[in-house]
Enzyme design. Structure first.
Site, PDB file in Angstrom:
ATOM      1  N   ASP A 423     -14.432   5.754  -4.466  1.00  0.00           N
ATOM      2  CA  ASP A 423     -13.733   5.596  -3.162  1.00  0.00           C
ATOM      3  C   ASP A 423     -14.282   6.698  -2.208  1.00  0.00           C
ATOM      4  O   ASP A 423     -15.038   7.646  -2.518  1.00  0.00           O
ATOM      5  CB  ASP A 423     -12.133   5.797  -3.464  1.00  0.00           C
ATOM      6  CG  ASP A 423     -11.392   5.887  -2.194  1.00  0.00           C
ATOM      7  OD1 ASP A 423     -11.562   4.990  -1.420  1.00  0.00           O
ATOM      8  OD2 ASP A 423     -10.479   6.620  -1.823  1.00  0.00           O
ATOM      9  N   ASP A 623      -8.686   8.533  -5.692  1.00  0.00           N
ATOM     10  CA  ASP A 623      -7.266   9.426  -5.475  1.00  0.00           C
ATOM     11  C   ASP A 623      -6.151   8.862  -4.770  1.00  0.00           C
ATOM     12  O   ASP A 623      -5.262   9.376  -4.967  1.00  0.00           O
ATOM     13  CB  ASP A 623      -7.884  10.546  -4.667  1.00  0.00           C
ATOM     14  CG  ASP A 623      -8.028  10.332  -3.176  1.00  0.00           C
ATOM     15  OD1 ASP A 623      -8.438   9.142  -2.721  1.00  0.00           O
ATOM     16  OD2 ASP A 623      -7.633  11.147  -2.526  1.00  0.00           O
ATOM     17  N   ASP A 627      -6.063   2.929  -5.019  1.00  0.00           N
ATOM     18  CA  ASP A 627      -7.180   2.823  -6.270  1.00  0.00           C
ATOM     19  C   ASP A 627      -6.640   2.575  -7.613  1.00  0.00           C
ATOM     20  O   ASP A 627      -7.593   2.548  -8.708  1.00  0.00           O
ATOM     21  CB  ASP A 627      -7.875   4.187  -6.272  1.00  0.00           C
ATOM     22  CG  ASP A 627      -8.646   4.564  -4.884  1.00  0.00           C
ATOM     23  OD1 ASP A 627      -9.019   3.436  -4.309  1.00  0.00           O
ATOM     24  OD2 ASP A 627      -8.497   5.747  -4.567  1.00  0.00           O
TER      25      ASP A 627
END
Length: 735
Positions: A423, A623, A627
């Protein structure tokens, strides 16, 4: 960025509301229990897998699931502690003859010591270890031999041999007796039982946490909603909300369900959906998502998706589906045991038959001793320690270095990962927008320019205002009082500061306020946007005054981490919910292999599925709450310790410091641990491969040598020591 609800076709529908996933299903829908290692095994009640002995897990969360798991964990824990308490004195008594002061005492090898060992070992083997005998017996009945088959045979052989040797020593030849007594091995049977129980407790502890990510997700939905009605607003339970209901969302509230704004405006913090830290402005017609957090405004929304149809409900389902699909590392040992066990049994039987047929007198005694020696040396003590010891040491070292490993499976899978999906926000970047550039024009002083802009932004609710205000505070600039403040939704703010008319916002907003000559600022803004920054235009006293650039800066350690990952042979791909221009700028700066932007949670999951379908071993680092499904879908999920609890619960690996360099260290650790496990398995089977033929008596015709159960027990212990010593090497040295 607008948030769209996931297509129902992308994710299987749940039959219950997300907040009620742990409630009982309808009576007509029985819970189905399946084996994580053998998904083809399914039944409508709890139990153990007939193929590998693992505890079956429900395919969907149902009432009592957690209680049943905790009950099993409590039972195994109780058995372990009682077994340990009884085994320690047995071990001390058995080893007392090796301690000089005690070895000379007559009671050490006398009947009191032997009977006490028998009394203490009996409940350990036949009560604490009873579940293993049951699973071992089931493995024989179903013809799926596994680790529990080995445990039952090894422990049972050691105990039965010892009991017969103590109660009927006359059955044994004089060469096996010392002062009329035959050696006993109660300590071996008890110790193996206690060690296997420890492994079961550790496994159950890890598995009991698999539902924590779903629980954290469920807690995101508010318990109540404010329904708008002719007689006035009133609160109703969330599960009573219906499609079409009008709901009021006040400042600070969580949005109850998915829907659209029909009245009012506000900014909504949608990091659980997009992963981006900046709140998104919402006006009439915009979509809002259940579980997101409203800002300082108030609005009325129409409910469009409720219960399992909401984005949050679908995320819950995706996490649950991905968590069920895993392959425990112990499967390797079980597959080998499927071959090893029948071989050992065959050798033991053949040994007994040959000694009865060809052996010297007393044939029965020789046949019994040698066949039992084969079983004792094949006892899976070292085999049972091979993987747990390496895992415990490896996980311990990882913890010291800031790499938290949830379970052994995560290490096993991480070792073969070749593609890392990351990410952006909070993983590659800091996750906290900052004022990056102050670019005044037309002769304005930078300090004065920022002071006037920040003073005005203090009164603003705009998502970027906080970064500008903090930037001014970092420079210890004083703030002036604002007069005639006004805000234009989705446009900008204006007011009078220290006698100056100040306007901040988008170019169209400034043009509507009769501010011209913005072309030069727009050219500068385009360059900033190529670098992944957001440009805010400022006008003072009717003239363009400059630009303030806000961005989420890349972590100082990220570039080094990407370099280390590439050195390990990994392909690094970024999947982010951010806009394409910003994502491309970050990817170019870091030298990433590929990038996909403007992705929702389902898109990330689909991309990971695509990569895995191509035969790639994929890990995912992130995080945010958004996700969580991708972290669960990847072979290994890696969460930043600075991120959300949901991300950490969904991941197999957590980096405590949120430093991406920890991923490279985690991969090195996993590869070293798996090498160590393979070495341990080699040691464990090497002793058996060498010891079993000797125990069977192949050297007797040539050298007159027999491997007594004493030596067989020593060889078994030596294999355990070798395994433990090899595993401890992981504690130190370069990975």
């Amino acid at each position: 960025m607008k948030t769209e609800v996931l297509s129902p076709q992308l994710v299987p529908k749940m039959d219950v509301h997300p907040r009620n996933l742990t409630k009982a299903a309808p009576a007509s829908a029985k819970a189905i229990y399946t084996c994580p290692m053998h998904p083809e095994v399914q039944q409508d009640h709890p139990g153990e897998c007939p193929k590998c002995g693992m505890t079956l897990e429900p395919k969907t969360a149902v009432a009592g699931t957690d209680d049943e798991k905790n009950a099993e964990l409590r039972d195994m824990t109780r058995r372990f502690w009682i077994a340990t308490a009884l085994t320690l004195p047995v071990f001390v008594l058995a080893m007392a003859h090796l301690i000089p002061p005690l070895g000379r005492q007559p009671w050490v090898n006398g009947d009191p010591s032997r009977w006490l060992q028998f009394a203490l070992a009996t409940p350990v083997v036949w009560w604490a270890g009873w579940p293993f005998f049951m699973r071992g017996w089931r493995s024989v009945v179903t013809r799926h031999l596994n680790m529990f088959t080995l445990i039952a045979i090894g422990v049972g052989a050691a105990f039965v041999f010892s009991a017969v040797a103590m109660l009927m020593p006359g059955l044994f030849p004089p060469t096996m007796q010392h002062e009329g007594k035959v050696a006993i091995y109660f300590e071996a049977a008890a110790m193996v039982t206690a060690l296997v129980l420890l492994g079961q407790v550790l496994e159950l502890n890890a598995r009991s946490r698999t539902g924590s990510a779903i629980k954290a997700l469920l807690n995101l939905a508010p318990p109540i909603a404010r329904k708008v009605a002719p007689e006035g607003d009133h609160e109703i339970p969330l599960d009573q909300v219906k499609v079409g209901d009008l709901l009021r969302v006040v400042p600070g509230d969580k949005v109850p369900v998915d829907g659209a704004v029909v009245e009012g405006h506000s900014s909504v913090e949608e990091s659980m959906v997009t992963g981006e830290p900046l709140p998104v402005e919402k006006t009439v017609g915009d979509k809002v998502t259940g579980g997101t957090v409203n800002g300082s405004g108030s609005f009325v929304m129409r409910a469009e998706r409720i219960g399992s149809d909401t984005l949050l409900g679908q995320i819950v389902n995706m996490v649950a589906d991905a968590q069920r699909s895993r392959a425990p590392i112990q499967g390797l040992v079980d597959r080998v045991a499927g071959i090893f066990v029948p071989v050992v049994l065959s050798v033991s039987v053949i040994t007994f038959v040959l000694w009865m047929w060809l052996g010297p007198e007393p044939r029965l005694a020789h046949a019994l001793v040698n066949s039992v020696a084969v079983l004792i040396i094949a006892c899976p003590c070292a085999l049972g320690l091979a993987t747990p010891m390496s895992i415990m040491v490896g996980v311990g070292r990882g913890a010291r270095e800031g790499v938290l490993v949830k379970n052994a499976e995560a290490l096993e899978r991480l070792a073969r990962v070749a593609t890392l999906v990351v990410d952006k926000t909070g993983t590659l970047t800091e996750g906290k927008p900052r004022l990056m550039n102050i670019l005044p024009t037309g002769g304005f002083d930078a300090t004065e320019f920022l002071r006037l802009a920040a003073s005005l932004e203090q009164s603003s609710e705009h998502p970027l205002a906080d970064a500008i205000v903090r930037g001014a505070k970092d420079q210890n600039l004083p703030f002036d009082e604002v007069k005639d403040f006004r805000s234009v939704t989705a446009g900008g703010v204006a007011g009078t500061v220290a006698g100056h008319v100040v306007m901040i916002g988008k170019p169209d907003f400034l043009r509507n306020e009769k501010i011209g000559d913005l072309e030069a600022l727009e050219t500068s803004a385009a360059k900033l946007q190529e670098d992944g920054k957001t440009a805010v235009f400022v006008a003072i006293d009717g003239k363009p005054a400059g630009i303030l650039a806000v961005a989420d800066p890349i972590k100082s350690t990220t570039a080094e981490a990407i370099k280390a990952l590439h050195a390990l042979g990994l392909e690094v791909i970024m999947l982010t919910g951010d806009n394409r221009r910003t994502a491309a700028a970050v990817a170019k700066q870091l030298g990433l292999d590929a990038v996909e932007a403007e992705m929702e949670p389902s898109g990330k999951v689909a991309q990971i599925k695509k990569l895995r379908a191509e035969g790639k071993h994929v890990a995912m680092a992130g995080d945010g709450i958004n996700d969580a499904p991708a972290l669960s879908e990847a072979e290994v999920g890696i969460a930043m310790g600075t991120g959300t609890d949901v991300a950490m619960q969904s991941a197999g690996i957590t980096l405590v410091k949120g430093d991406l360099r920890g991923i490279a260290q985690a991969i090195r650790l996993s590869r070293a641990t798996m090498r160590n496990i393979r070495q341990n398995l080699f040691f464990a089977f090497l002793y058996n491969a060498l010891g079993i033929p000797v125990a069977a008596g192949v050297l007797y015709p040539y050298f007159g040598l027999l491997l007594s159960p004493v030596i067989a027990g020593a060889a078994m212990s030596l294999s355990s020591v070798s395994v433990i010593g090899n595993a401890l090497r992981l504690r130190k040295g370069t990975l």
